[in-house]
Write an enzyme that holds these catalytic residues in place. Structure first.
Site, PDB file in Angstrom:
ATOM      1  N   TYR A   1       0.836  -1.199   0.000  1.00 15.69           N
ATOM      2  CA  TYR A   1       0.000   0.000   0.000  1.00 15.69           C
ATOM      3  C   TYR A   1       0.873   1.253   0.000  1.00 15.69           C
ATOM      4  O   TYR A   1       0.553   2.235  -0.652  1.00 15.69           O
ATOM      5  CB  TYR A   1      -0.941  -0.002   1.211  1.00 15.69           C
ATOM      6  CG  TYR A   1      -2.002  -1.074   1.105  1.00 15.69           C
ATOM      7  CD1 TYR A   1      -3.151  -0.874   0.363  1.00 15.69           C
ATOM      8  CD2 TYR A   1      -1.833  -2.300   1.747  1.00 15.69           C
ATOM      9  CE1 TYR A   1      -4.118  -1.860   0.250  1.00 15.69           C
ATOM     10  CE2 TYR A   1      -2.796  -3.294   1.643  1.00 15.69           C
ATOM     11  CZ  TYR A   1      -3.928  -3.073   0.901  1.00 15.69           C
ATOM     12  OH  TYR A   1      -4.880  -4.059   0.782  1.00 15.69           O
TER      13      TYR A   1
ATOM     14  N   ASN B   1     -12.748  -0.726  -5.047  1.00 12.35           N
ATOM     15  CA  ASN B   1     -12.571  -1.027  -6.465  1.00 12.35           C
ATOM     16  C   ASN B   1     -13.784  -1.806  -6.986  1.00 12.35           C
ATOM     17  O   ASN B   1     -14.050  -2.905  -6.515  1.00 12.35           O
ATOM     18  CB  ASN B   1     -11.283  -1.842  -6.636  1.00 12.35           C
ATOM     19  CG  ASN B   1     -11.082  -2.383  -8.026  1.00 12.35           C
ATOM     20  OD1 ASN B   1     -11.747  -1.994  -8.965  1.00 12.35           O
ATOM     21  ND2 ASN B   1     -10.145  -3.299  -8.149  1.00 12.35           N
TER      22      ASN B   1
ATOM     23  N   CYS C   1      -6.602  -5.200  -7.722  1.00 12.98           N
ATOM     24  CA  CYS C   1      -6.362  -4.779  -6.341  1.00 12.98           C
ATOM     25  C   CYS C   1      -5.788  -5.918  -5.495  1.00 12.98           C
ATOM     26  O   CYS C   1      -5.192  -5.662  -4.446  1.00 12.98           O
ATOM     27  CB  CYS C   1      -7.636  -4.223  -5.726  1.00 12.98           C
ATOM     28  SG  CYS C   1      -9.060  -5.306  -5.842  1.00 12.98           S
ATOM     29  N   HIS C   2      -5.933  -7.161  -5.954  1.00 16.48           N
ATOM     30  CA  HIS C   2      -5.372  -8.293  -5.212  1.00 16.48           C
ATOM     31  C   HIS C   2      -3.842  -8.287  -5.207  1.00 16.48           C
ATOM     32  O   HIS C   2      -3.222  -8.943  -4.383  1.00 16.48           O
ATOM     33  CB  HIS C   2      -5.893  -9.622  -5.780  1.00 16.48           C
ATOM     34  CG  HIS C   2      -5.526  -9.859  -7.203  1.00 16.48           C
ATOM     35  ND1 HIS C   2      -6.242  -9.295  -8.248  1.00 16.48           N
ATOM     36  CD2 HIS C   2      -4.528 -10.571  -7.771  1.00 16.48           C
ATOM     37  CE1 HIS C   2      -5.699  -9.673  -9.391  1.00 16.48           C
ATOM     38  NE2 HIS C   2      -4.652 -10.444  -9.130  1.00 16.48           N
TER      39      HIS C   2
ATOM     40  N   GLU D   1      -1.294 -16.314 -10.244  1.00 22.04           N
ATOM     41  CA  GLU D   1      -0.251 -15.502 -10.864  1.00 22.04           C
ATOM     42  C   GLU D   1       1.158 -15.927 -10.438  1.00 22.04           C
ATOM     43  O   GLU D   1       2.146 -15.285 -10.791  1.00 22.04           O
ATOM     44  CB  GLU D   1      -0.488 -14.028 -10.533  1.00 22.04           C
ATOM     45  CG  GLU D   1      -1.783 -13.511 -11.136  1.00 22.04           C
ATOM     46  CD  GLU D   1      -1.967 -12.019 -10.995  1.00 22.04           C
ATOM     47  OE1 GLU D   1      -0.968 -11.294 -10.796  1.00 22.04           O
ATOM     48  OE2 GLU D   1      -3.117 -11.549 -11.123  1.00 22.04           O
TER      49      GLU D   1
END
Length: 159
Positions: free
Chosen positions: A95, A118, A126-127, A153
Site C-alpha cells: 500500500y 474497487n 487490487c489483489h 499468478e
C-alpha cells in the site's frame, strides 16, 4: 437498466454488471449477495466475453484483460485504480508503494480504502496490493480468494 449475470467459477461465485455497453462491476465471493435490485438478470455479449476472459485468466491463459469498462469513483479513487492497472501480472506491491506511485506517499490508509472500493476486482488488480512486510491484507471477496488469485499468478507470500 443494468444487466447482471451470475455464475459459479474457478474460485467461487461471481456477479458481473454491464451498463451502457461497459463492464461496471464485478462481485466476488461473499459480495455476490450485495447485488442491487435495479439489475436485470440476463447475459449479454459483453458479460459473456467478460466471463470468457475471467475463465481464461483462472486457467492461466490470460494475463491482461481487454474489455470496455467504466470505473465510477472520486478523483482520488480513479487515480488509485488507474495505478492498480499498471501493476504487472505476477507482481505485488505494498500500500505504501502504491501511495508513492500516485504521488502521495503518506496516503497509505486512503489508498487502502480506495483499493477496497474497487468496483472491478480481478480486472483492476487490487489483489496485487499487500501489506508492509509481505502481509496478506483484506480483499473484497475474502482473503481466501485473494490468496487464490495470487497463486494463479505464481505469487506465494510468507509474511
Amino acid at each position: 437498466m443494468k444487466a447482471c449475470y451470475f455464475y459459479e467459477g474457478a474460485i467461487g461465485k461471481y456477479g458481473l454488471q454491464e451498463s451502457g455497453g461497459k463492464l461496471t462491476r464485478i462481485w466476488v465471493g461473499d459480495r455476490v449477495a450485495a447485488v442491487p435490485d435495479e439489475c436485470e438478470r440476463r447475459e449479454t455479449p459483453l458479460l459473456r466475453e467478460a466471463r470468457r476472459q475471467l475463465d481464461a485468466y483462472f486457467d492461466r491463459r490470460l494475463k491482461t484483460f481487454d474489455l470496455p469498462y467504466l470505473l465510477d469513483g472520486t478523483p482520488f479513487q480513479q487515480k488509485v485504480w488507474h495505478a492498480l492497472c499498471g501493476i504487472p501480472y505476477g507482481i505485488c506491491i505494498t500500500y505504501g508503494e502504491l501511495a508513492a506511485l500516485i504521488g502521495d506517499p503518506k496516503a497509505c490508509r486512503a489508498v487502502g480504502m480506495a483499493n477496497g472500493r474497487n468496483p472491478l476486482p480481478i480486472i483492476v488488480p487490487c489483489h496485487r496490493v499487500i501489506g508492509s512486510g509481505g502481509k496478506l491484507t483484506g480483499y473484497t471477496g475474502g482473503l481466501d480468494i485473494k490468496t487464490k488469485l495470487l497463486q494463479i499468478e505464481g505469487i506465494t507470500l510468507f509474511g
